[in-house]
Design an enzyme around this catalytic site. Structure first.
Site, PDB file in Angstrom:
ATOM      1  N   GLY A  15      13.668 119.380  38.838  1.00 24.96           N
ATOM      2  CA  GLY A  15      14.202 119.944  37.589  1.00 24.96           C
ATOM      3  C   GLY A  15      15.493 120.698  37.843  1.00 24.96           C
ATOM      4  O   GLY A  15      15.577 121.458  38.796  1.00 24.96           O
ATOM      5  N   ARG A  76      14.243 112.427  39.981  1.00 24.12           N
ATOM      6  CA  ARG A  76      12.914 112.386  40.589  1.00 24.12           C
ATOM      7  C   ARG A  76      12.773 111.007  41.221  1.00 24.12           C
ATOM      8  O   ARG A  76      13.094 109.999  40.601  1.00 24.12           O
ATOM      9  CB  ARG A  76      11.846 112.652  39.532  1.00 24.12           C
ATOM     10  CG  ARG A  76      11.990 114.069  38.962  1.00 24.12           C
ATOM     11  CD  ARG A  76      10.727 114.596  38.323  1.00 24.12           C
ATOM     12  NE  ARG A  76      10.764 116.047  38.278  1.00 24.12           N
ATOM     13  CZ  ARG A  76      11.245 116.760  37.240  1.00 24.12           C
ATOM     14  NH1 ARG A  76      11.704 116.150  36.179  1.00 24.12           N
ATOM     15  NH2 ARG A  76      11.247 118.085  37.288  1.00 24.12           N
ATOM     16  N   ASP A 107       9.241 123.174  44.230  1.00 30.50           N
ATOM     17  CA  ASP A 107       8.066 122.913  45.049  1.00 30.50           C
ATOM     18  C   ASP A 107       7.954 121.450  45.522  1.00 30.50           C
ATOM     19  O   ASP A 107       7.717 121.173  46.700  1.00 30.50           O
ATOM     20  CB  ASP A 107       6.865 123.286  44.150  1.00 30.50           C
ATOM     21  CG  ASP A 107       5.571 123.254  44.875  1.00 30.50           C
ATOM     22  OD1 ASP A 107       5.450 123.980  45.864  1.00 30.50           O
ATOM     23  OD2 ASP A 107       4.690 122.469  44.459  1.00 30.50           O
ATOM     24  N   THR A 130      14.881 126.652  40.568  1.00 28.47           N
ATOM     25  CA  THR A 130      14.024 126.236  39.451  1.00 28.47           C
ATOM     26  C   THR A 130      13.945 127.388  38.454  1.00 28.47           C
ATOM     27  O   THR A 130      13.890 128.550  38.871  1.00 28.47           O
ATOM     28  CB  THR A 130      12.599 125.854  39.914  1.00 28.47           C
ATOM     29  OG1 THR A 130      11.732 125.839  38.768  1.00 28.47           O
ATOM     30  CG2 THR A 130      12.018 126.821  40.904  1.00 28.47           C
ATOM     31  N   ASP A 132      11.500 128.136  36.656  1.00 26.86           N
ATOM     32  CA  ASP A 132      10.128 128.641  36.482  1.00 26.86           C
ATOM     33  C   ASP A 132       9.746 129.809  37.384  1.00 26.86           C
ATOM     34  O   ASP A 132       8.727 130.459  37.154  1.00 26.86           O
ATOM     35  CB  ASP A 132       9.115 127.505  36.716  1.00 26.86           C
ATOM     36  CG  ASP A 132       9.217 126.439  35.647  1.00 26.86           C
ATOM     37  OD1 ASP A 132       9.531 126.781  34.496  1.00 26.86           O
ATOM     38  OD2 ASP A 132       8.985 125.254  35.961  1.00 26.86           O
ATOM     39  N   ASP A 134       8.380 129.687  40.156  1.00 24.25           N
ATOM     40  CA  ASP A 134       7.017 129.466  40.643  1.00 24.25           C
ATOM     41  C   ASP A 134       6.978 129.035  42.110  1.00 24.25           C
ATOM     42  O   ASP A 134       6.275 128.113  42.483  1.00 24.25           O
ATOM     43  CB  ASP A 134       6.324 128.407  39.766  1.00 24.25           C
ATOM     44  CG  ASP A 134       7.093 127.085  39.748  1.00 24.25           C
ATOM     45  OD1 ASP A 134       8.274 127.065  40.156  1.00 24.25           O
ATOM     46  OD2 ASP A 134       6.509 126.067  39.339  1.00 24.25           O
ATOM     47  N   ARG A 176       4.610 125.370  32.892  1.00 20.69           N
ATOM     48  CA  ARG A 176       3.366 124.609  32.812  1.00 20.69           C
ATOM     49  C   ARG A 176       2.289 125.234  33.693  1.00 20.69           C
ATOM     50  O   ARG A 176       1.130 125.287  33.339  1.00 20.69           O
ATOM     51  CB  ARG A 176       3.630 123.157  33.259  1.00 20.69           C
ATOM     52  CG  ARG A 176       2.990 122.171  32.320  1.00 20.69           C
ATOM     53  CD  ARG A 176       3.469 120.767  32.562  1.00 20.69           C
ATOM     54  NE  ARG A 176       4.820 120.538  32.107  1.00 20.69           N
ATOM     55  CZ  ARG A 176       5.751 119.892  32.804  1.00 20.69           C
ATOM     56  NH1 ARG A 176       5.489 119.420  33.993  1.00 20.69           N
ATOM     57  NH2 ARG A 176       6.951 119.711  32.306  1.00 20.69           N
TER      58      ARG A 176
HETATM   59  P1  ADP Z   1      10.705 120.124  41.837  1.00 17.82           P
HETATM   60  O1  ADP Z   1      11.374 120.032  43.159  1.00 17.82           O
HETATM   61  O2  ADP Z   1      11.553 120.758  40.798  1.00 17.82           O
HETATM   62  O3  ADP Z   1       9.301 120.711  41.943  1.00 17.82           O
HETATM   63  P2  ADP Z   1       9.500 117.457  41.573  1.00 17.82           P
HETATM   64  O4  ADP Z   1       8.093 117.920  41.679  1.00 17.82           O
HETATM   65  O5  ADP Z   1       9.801 116.428  40.554  1.00 17.82           O
HETATM   66  O6  ADP Z   1      10.523 118.639  41.267  1.00 17.82           O
HETATM   67  O7  ADP Z   1       9.939 116.910  43.000  1.00 17.82           O
HETATM   68  C1  ADP Z   1      11.219 116.383  43.241  1.00 17.82           C
HETATM   69  C2  ADP Z   1      11.142 115.184  44.123  1.00 17.82           C
HETATM   70  O8  ADP Z   1      10.586 115.553  45.385  1.00 17.82           O
HETATM   71  C3  ADP Z   1      10.216 114.063  43.630  1.00 17.82           C
HETATM   72  O9  ADP Z   1      10.849 113.217  42.702  1.00 17.82           O
HETATM   73  C4  ADP Z   1       9.907 113.330  44.916  1.00 17.82           C
HETATM   74  O10 ADP Z   1      10.971 112.465  45.264  1.00 17.82           O
HETATM   75  C5  ADP Z   1       9.860 114.467  45.923  1.00 17.82           C
HETATM   76  N1  ADP Z   1       8.453 114.861  46.133  1.00 17.82           N
HETATM   77  C6  ADP Z   1       7.673 115.615  45.328  1.00 17.82           C
HETATM   78  N2  ADP Z   1       6.423 115.747  45.812  1.00 17.82           N
HETATM   79  C7  ADP Z   1       6.392 115.014  46.967  1.00 17.82           C
HETATM   80  C8  ADP Z   1       5.402 114.736  47.942  1.00 17.82           C
HETATM   81  N3  ADP Z   1       4.156 115.219  47.829  1.00 17.82           N
HETATM   82  N4  ADP Z   1       5.753 113.945  48.983  1.00 17.82           N
HETATM   83  C9  ADP Z   1       7.005 113.467  49.104  1.00 17.82           C
HETATM   84  N5  ADP Z   1       7.987 113.690  48.218  1.00 17.82           N
HETATM   85  C10 ADP Z   1       7.707 114.459  47.171  1.00 17.82           C
END
Ligand code: ADP
Length: 328
Positions: A15, A76, A107, A130, A132, A134, A176
């Site tokens: 995000g 993503r 995260d 981020t 949030d 969080d 969320r």
């Molecule tokens: P944020 O970083 O804001 O929490 P996301 O949860 O969408 O956003 O994570 C961003 C990107 O990080 C995902 O699109 C994916 O490519 C990678 N990612 C997230 N979780 C995992 C995971 N468990 N293993 C490997 N890559 C991950």
């Protein structure tokens, strides 16, 4: 012996958040200051997998400290969640002669980064970006302060109309899994009730509180609802429930939505982004890896990505108490 870091990559992922541009700028300028090359990857992990990048120098990042969003774009990537996807990204980094990466995100970005670092021995440092807030291991994330102020200014405007028409407004804010935005803006905006994911305050309590306020002479009220609040009802269902049980209230719903992600970052977020990102580059040059930079008690700190991923940031419960006292 660790390899000498001569070329650092930077990307933004997950995000987007106001202040990400300020963070990229600080990474690029710190690299220039320490005379190492810097490369910006587009669209997060997707750009790493596809090898979409651009050489960046101190002048490439002029006039962006004040801009919301991220000029490197964010995305993503489902492919990066697979071992094969991460191997493709590692091959692209090798081709581009990248020695280490600064990952600006949340995260999920750090989960991916930690796996990537362990599987391919490419040093990574995470910078928390981020809205949030969080993330375990830091008191503040980049973008959170700006989002708080955006929400506050929107709620202040809604209050004007709420009080002119004796209305009850349910305002949904982002969060969320975490109630940081709701709790802090709820107090800042003088909300009647604040509903967050961390605490189940119960829907009957909301009814009691609104009923009590009406009897005490309040004519309009604001209820701040976090996206993932614990009542299990979304903001529209909540408003319907209250309408059914307290029909004298003229209830309205506002979902603030993506307005909360945009806008020019506050001074706090620009300074935070600058401090964290300079430190991220310095850590890589010092041959550190698999860490996230954060801020605690005004000091820049580091936390292993492993702990960041496993930990859960906690809200300040005292704020719930304060809100109860003040909404009397
Ligand atoms: P944020 O970083 O804001 O929490 P996301 O949860 O969408 O956003 O994570 C961003 C990107 O990080 C995902 O699109 C994916 O490519 C990678 N990612 C997230 N979780 C995992 C995971 N468990 N293993 C490997 N890559 C991950």
């Amino acid at each position: 012996m660790s390899k000498k870091i001569k070329r650092i990559g930077v990307m933004t992922s997950g995000g987007d958040a106001p202040g990400m541009n300020a963070a990229i700028r600080a990474v690029v300028r710190a690299c220039a200051y320490y005379q190492v090359e810097c490369v910006g990857f587009y669209s997060g992990y997707s750009g790493m997998i596809e090898g979409k990048y651009e050489e960046l120098n101190a002048r490439s990042v002029r006039n962006i400290i004040n801009r919301g969003g991220t000029f490197l774009r964010s995305a993503r990537s489902a492919e990066f969640k697979t071992k094969e996807g991460r191997a493709k990204a590692a091959a692209q980094l090798e081709k581009a002669k990248i020695d280490a990466m600064v990952l600006i995100g949340g995260d999920g970005t750090f989960r991916g980064g930690q796996l990537f670092c362990n599987e391919h021995n490419i040093p990574v440092i995470g910078v928390p970006g981020t809205i949030d807030n969080d993330i375990f291991g830091t008191s503040y994330t980049i973008g959170y302060d700006t989002a708080l102020n955006t929400v506050l200014s929107a709620v202040d405007k809604i209050r004007d109309t709420a009080s002119s028409h004796d209305r009850l407004f349910f305002i949904e804010v982002m969060g969320r899994d975490a109630g940081f935005i709701a709790l802090n803006t709820g107090i800042g905006a003088g909300a009647e009730e604040i509903l967050i994911p961390e605490e189940d305050l119960g829907i009957d309590r909301l009814l009691n509180s609104l009923e009590k306020s009406r009897r005490s002479g309040k004519t309009s009220s604001i209820v701040i609802v976090s996206e993932g609040d614990k009542t299990g009802k979304n903001v529209f269902e909540l408003a319907d429930y209250v309408k059914k049980n307290l029909p004298y209230y003229d209830s309205k719903v506002t979902v603030l939505g993506h307005i909360q992600r945009g806008g020019s970052p506050t001074c706090f977020d620009r300074v935070l982004a600058s401090r964290l990102s300079v430190k991220a580059v310095e850590l890589l040059l010092d041959n550190k890896k698999n860490l996230m930079v954060g801020i605690k008690n005004e000091e820049i700190v580091t936390c292993p990505l492993d702990d960041v991923i496993k930990g859960k940031p906690s809200i300040n419960k005292d704020l719930i108490r304060i809100s109860e006292i003040l909404s009397i």
